[in-house]
Design a protein around this motif. Structure first.
Motif, mmCIF file in Angstrom:
data_model
loop_
_atom_site.group_PDB
_atom_site.id
_atom_site.type_symbol
_atom_site.label_atom_id
_atom_site.label_comp_id
_atom_site.label_asym_id
_atom_site.label_seq_id
_atom_site.Cartn_x
_atom_site.Cartn_y
_atom_site.Cartn_z
ATOM 1 N N PRO A 194 -1.163 5.077 -31.629
ATOM 2 C CA PRO A 194 0.126 5.641 -31.188
ATOM 3 C C PRO A 194 0.671 6.693 -32.139
ATOM 4 C CG PRO A 194 0.419 3.426 -32.075
ATOM 5 C CD PRO A 194 -1.054 3.660 -31.999
ATOM 6 N N ARG A 195 0.158 6.727 -33.364
ATOM 7 C CA ARG A 195 0.634 7.723 -34.328
ATOM 8 C C ARG A 195 0.111 9.117 -34.008
ATOM 9 N NH1 ARG A 195 -1.458 4.489 -39.490
ATOM 10 N NH2 ARG A 195 -3.224 4.434 -38.050
ATOM 11 N N THR A 196 -1.004 9.171 -33.293
ATOM 12 C CA THR A 196 -1.610 10.469 -32.988
ATOM 13 C C THR A 196 -1.703 10.747 -31.493
ATOM 14 O OG1 THR A 196 -3.829 9.480 -33.079
ATOM 15 C CG2 THR A 196 -2.959 10.421 -35.119
ATOM 16 N N ASN A 197 -1.535 9.700 -30.676
ATOM 17 C CA ASN A 197 -1.677 9.866 -29.231
ATOM 18 C C ASN A 197 -0.417 9.370 -28.521
ATOM 19 O OD1 ASN A 197 -2.380 9.893 -26.528
ATOM 20 N ND2 ASN A 197 -4.422 9.038 -26.841
ATOM 21 N N PRO A 198 0.419 10.274 -28.012
ATOM 22 C CA PRO A 198 1.659 9.859 -27.351
ATOM 23 C C PRO A 198 1.423 9.106 -26.045
ATOM 24 C CG PRO A 198 1.297 12.226 -27.090
ATOM 25 C CD PRO A 198 0.267 11.742 -28.058
ATOM 26 N N GLU A 199 0.194 9.175 -25.525
ATOM 27 C CA GLU A 199 -0.134 8.472 -24.284
ATOM 28 C C GLU A 199 -0.586 7.030 -24.539
ATOM 29 O OE1 GLU A 199 0.396 9.858 -21.331
ATOM 30 O OE2 GLU A 199 1.142 11.630 -22.394
ATOM 31 N N ALA A 200 -0.664 6.634 -25.796
ATOM 32 C CA ALA A 200 -1.129 5.283 -26.125
ATOM 33 C C ALA A 200 -0.212 4.229 -25.512
ATOM 34 C CB ALA A 200 -1.193 5.118 -27.637
ATOM 35 N N ARG A 201 -0.815 3.216 -24.956
ATOM 36 C CA ARG A 201 -0.062 2.143 -24.299
ATOM 37 C C ARG A 201 -0.309 0.823 -25.019
ATOM 38 N NH1 ARG A 201 -1.608 -1.521 -20.528
ATOM 39 N NH2 ARG A 201 -3.614 -0.446 -20.265
ATOM 40 N N ARG A 202 0.761 0.095 -25.284
ATOM 41 C CA ARG A 202 0.617 -1.184 -25.964
ATOM 42 C C ARG A 202 0.332 -2.300 -24.970
ATOM 43 N NH1 ARG A 202 5.583 -3.470 -29.309
ATOM 44 N NH2 ARG A 202 6.272 -4.133 -27.235
ATOM 45 N N PHE A 203 -0.561 -3.203 -25.354
ATOM 46 C CA PHE A 203 -0.831 -4.402 -24.561
ATOM 47 C C PHE A 203 0.243 -5.435 -24.888
ATOM 48 C CE2 PHE A 203 -4.986 -2.407 -24.854
ATOM 49 C CZ PHE A 203 -5.482 -2.547 -23.557
ATOM 50 N N GLU A 204 0.982 -5.858 -23.880
ATOM 51 C CA GLU A 204 2.019 -6.869 -24.087
ATOM 52 C C GLU A 204 1.409 -8.268 -24.129
ATOM 53 O OE1 GLU A 204 5.085 -6.144 -24.740
ATOM 54 O OE2 GLU A 204 4.953 -3.989 -24.332
ATOM 55 N N ARG A 205 0.490 -8.531 -23.177
ATOM 56 C CA ARG A 205 -0.148 -9.841 -23.112
ATOM 57 C C ARG A 205 -1.602 -9.699 -22.694
ATOM 58 N NH1 ARG A 205 4.980 -11.105 -23.053
ATOM 59 N NH2 ARG A 205 5.624 -13.187 -23.740
ATOM 60 N N ILE A 206 -2.446 -10.481 -23.332
ATOM 61 C CA ILE A 206 -3.883 -10.462 -23.057
ATOM 62 C C ILE A 206 -4.343 -11.895 -22.851
ATOM 63 C CG2 ILE A 206 -6.166 -10.002 -24.053
ATOM 64 C CD1 ILE A 206 -4.940 -7.617 -25.505
ATOM 65 N N GLU A 207 -5.053 -12.138 -21.752
ATOM 66 C CA GLU A 207 -5.539 -13.482 -21.446
ATOM 67 C C GLU A 207 -7.013 -13.664 -21.776
ATOM 68 O OE1 GLU A 207 -4.652 -14.393 -17.415
ATOM 69 O OE2 GLU A 207 -2.474 -14.397 -17.725
ATOM 70 N N GLN A 208 -7.733 -12.563 -21.933
ATOM 71 C CA GLN A 208 -9.153 -12.659 -22.281
ATOM 72 C C GLN A 208 -9.530 -11.460 -23.150
ATOM 73 O OE1 GLN A 208 -11.836 -12.761 -18.954
ATOM 74 N NE2 GLN A 208 -13.611 -13.292 -20.197
ATOM 75 N N ILE A 209 -10.174 -11.725 -24.270
ATOM 76 C CA ILE A 209 -10.582 -10.656 -25.183
ATOM 77 C C ILE A 209 -11.994 -10.222 -24.810
ATOM 78 C CG2 ILE A 209 -10.965 -9.999 -27.591
ATOM 79 C CD1 ILE A 209 -8.914 -12.079 -28.395
ATOM 80 N N THR A 210 -12.083 -9.116 -24.110
ATOM 81 C CA THR A 210 -13.352 -8.584 -23.632
ATOM 82 C C THR A 210 -13.884 -7.536 -24.604
ATOM 83 O OG1 THR A 210 -12.254 -6.834 -22.379
ATOM 84 C CG2 THR A 210 -12.583 -8.951 -21.256
ATOM 85 N N GLU A 211 -15.088 -7.047 -24.322
ATOM 86 C CA GLU A 211 -15.652 -5.977 -25.145
ATOM 87 C C GLU A 211 -14.800 -4.710 -25.044
ATOM 88 O OE1 GLU A 211 -18.136 -6.090 -27.369
ATOM 89 O OE2 GLU A 211 -18.107 -8.246 -26.945
ATOM 90 N N GLN A 212 -14.189 -4.497 -23.891
ATOM 91 C CA GLN A 212 -13.300 -3.342 -23.743
ATOM 92 C C GLN A 212 -12.073 -3.469 -24.648
ATOM 93 O OE1 GLN A 212 -13.763 -0.419 -21.943
ATOM 94 N NE2 GLN A 212 -11.983 0.157 -23.171
ATOM 95 N N ILE A 213 -11.538 -4.669 -24.754
ATOM 96 C CA ILE A 213 -10.416 -4.903 -25.650
ATOM 97 C C ILE A 213 -10.827 -4.632 -27.094
ATOM 98 C CG2 ILE A 213 -8.860 -6.646 -26.583
ATOM 99 C CD1 ILE A 213 -8.085 -5.678 -23.806
ATOM 100 N N TYR A 214 -12.022 -5.098 -27.454
ATOM 101 C CA TYR A 214 -12.521 -4.842 -28.811
ATOM 102 C C TYR A 214 -12.666 -3.337 -29.069
ATOM 103 C CZ TYR A 214 -13.568 -9.489 -30.689
ATOM 104 O OH TYR A 214 -13.455 -10.746 -31.220
#
Length: 366
Positions: free
Chosen positions: A177-197
């Motif tokens: 978020p410091r360099t990309n204004p389009e960055a979106r924060r994850f509020e809640r995650i139910e499964q940590i996938t490879e994409q999340i990593y």
């Protein structure tokens, strides 16, 4: 709110930019912890900071790189760290207790049980156990990841409701978020996938050792043990209570799993595997979907030297870890009968149990 909470504070949150303890920060966290105990919550604190606190005091200009230098800095810094916590908690009538743990304390079931019972007694007496890795006796560089993993293991050990992992960012984002204004924060995650990593960054600050990836690893361990996790910022008055209440400045990792029995927690997260077994697609399906035991017919390869009663890892067709279990064969027997049918195995070997790993002595880690 009769809950048990594990709070993890990293080095960067406790020390100044150039090393040494930031007493104002420690006093701040002491007040935040008091806000939890005032509500009747049982709190276990997992803290980093011993090396960062001690390297200046010992005379090093920068954080040491060599293991023996880190151990020396930790020996000095651990005393300074506990003194600071004691002084900051004492005005609130809170006593702190020091507990130093290593990986071996989790790998050995008796030592793990003793640690558990000690923490239980301290909580019963209204004392805050302060847990840190015993850096002064570590013999390798396989650390807990700035104590992120340690906090998750402790949360599972004490059957906590949640683990609060404090960091200098307010959760996991899709980009920096410091360099990309389009960055979106994850509020809640139910499964940590490879994409999340894939969204996790690299190293943390120069003071600490943990990055977002190690925090995801910790959250994953906690979730598998039935413990929810929070990764985010606790910086202003009331932030810690908000993190516990579900409105914190960060990302929540929620789990639908129930707390694992103590034996399966040890098997999945604390034990030391002595071998590795690769299985075919059918066996992988039976373990993951059907909840079946592992039979010799589904085994394609065997590595390591193990004996009945030892812990082994099981690897799927894609090379990824499926889980761990207690094996009923020794390595020579299993290499001989890998891929054989049950009838052929019974004709060739005298064994107590036909299952390579029984379903009751297995834990899925995928």
């Amino acid at each position: 709110m009769n809950q048990r909470i594990v709070v993890k504070i990293g080095s960067s949150s406790l020390t100044s930019e150039h090393g040494g303890l930031d007493k104002n920060q420690i006093r701040y966290y002491a007040k935040e912890l008091k806000s939890l105990t005032d509500l009747g919550l049982q709190v276990v604190l997992v803290t980093s900071g011993a090396v960062a606190a001690g390297f200046r005091a010992i005379g090093y200009e920068t954080r040491p790189k060599q293991l023996h230098e880190k151990q020396a800095a930790a020996a000095v810094g651990q005393a300074l760290l506990m003194q600071a916590y004691q002084e900051s908690l004492q005005p609130y009538g809170i006593t702190a207790a020091q507990i130093l743990l290593t990986r071996q304390d989790f790998a050995n079931r008796k030592r793990g049980h003793n640690a558990h019972m000690t923490i239980e007694e301290l909580l019963k007496q209204g004392i805050i156990p302060i847990v840190n890795e015993n850096d002064t006796v570590s013999v390798d560089e396989l650390k807990f990841g700035d104590n992120d993993t340690l906090s998750a293991l402790v949360a599972n050990l004490v059957h906590a409701e949640s683990v609060i992992i404090i960091t200098d960012t307010d959760g996991l984002y899709t980009a920096d978020p410091r360099t990309n204004p389009e960055a979106r924060r994850f509020e809640r995650i139910e499964q940590i996938t490879e994409q999340i990593y894939a969204y996790a960054g690299g190293a943390g600050t120069s003071v600490g050792t943990g990055g977002m990836r190690s925090k995801l690893d910790a959250a994953r361990i906690a979730m598998r043990g039935g413990v929810s996790a929070f990764v985010g910022r606790v910086h202003e008055a009331g932030d810690l209570l908000q993190a516990v209440n579900g409105s914190g400045k960060g990302t929540y990792f929620e789990t639908q799993l129930h707390s694992l029995p103590v034996k399966k927690q040890w098997l999945g997260f604390h034990s030391t595997p002595l071998g590795r077994i690769r299985v075919d697609e059918g066996a992988e399906h039976a373990l993951l979907i059907k909840g079946s035991s592992l039979l010799p017919v589904g085994i394609t390869d065997v590595h390591g030297q193990f004996h009945p009663g030892d812990v082994v890892e099981v690897i799927g067709v894609d090379g990824r870890l499926i889980g761990r279990g207690i094996v009923n064969y020794d390595y020579a027997q299993l290499r001989k009968v890998a891929g054989w049918s049950t009838a052929d195995v019974l004709m060739a070997l005298e064994i107590a149990r036909i299952e390579v790993i029984h379903r009751d002595e297995w834990v899925t880690l995928r």
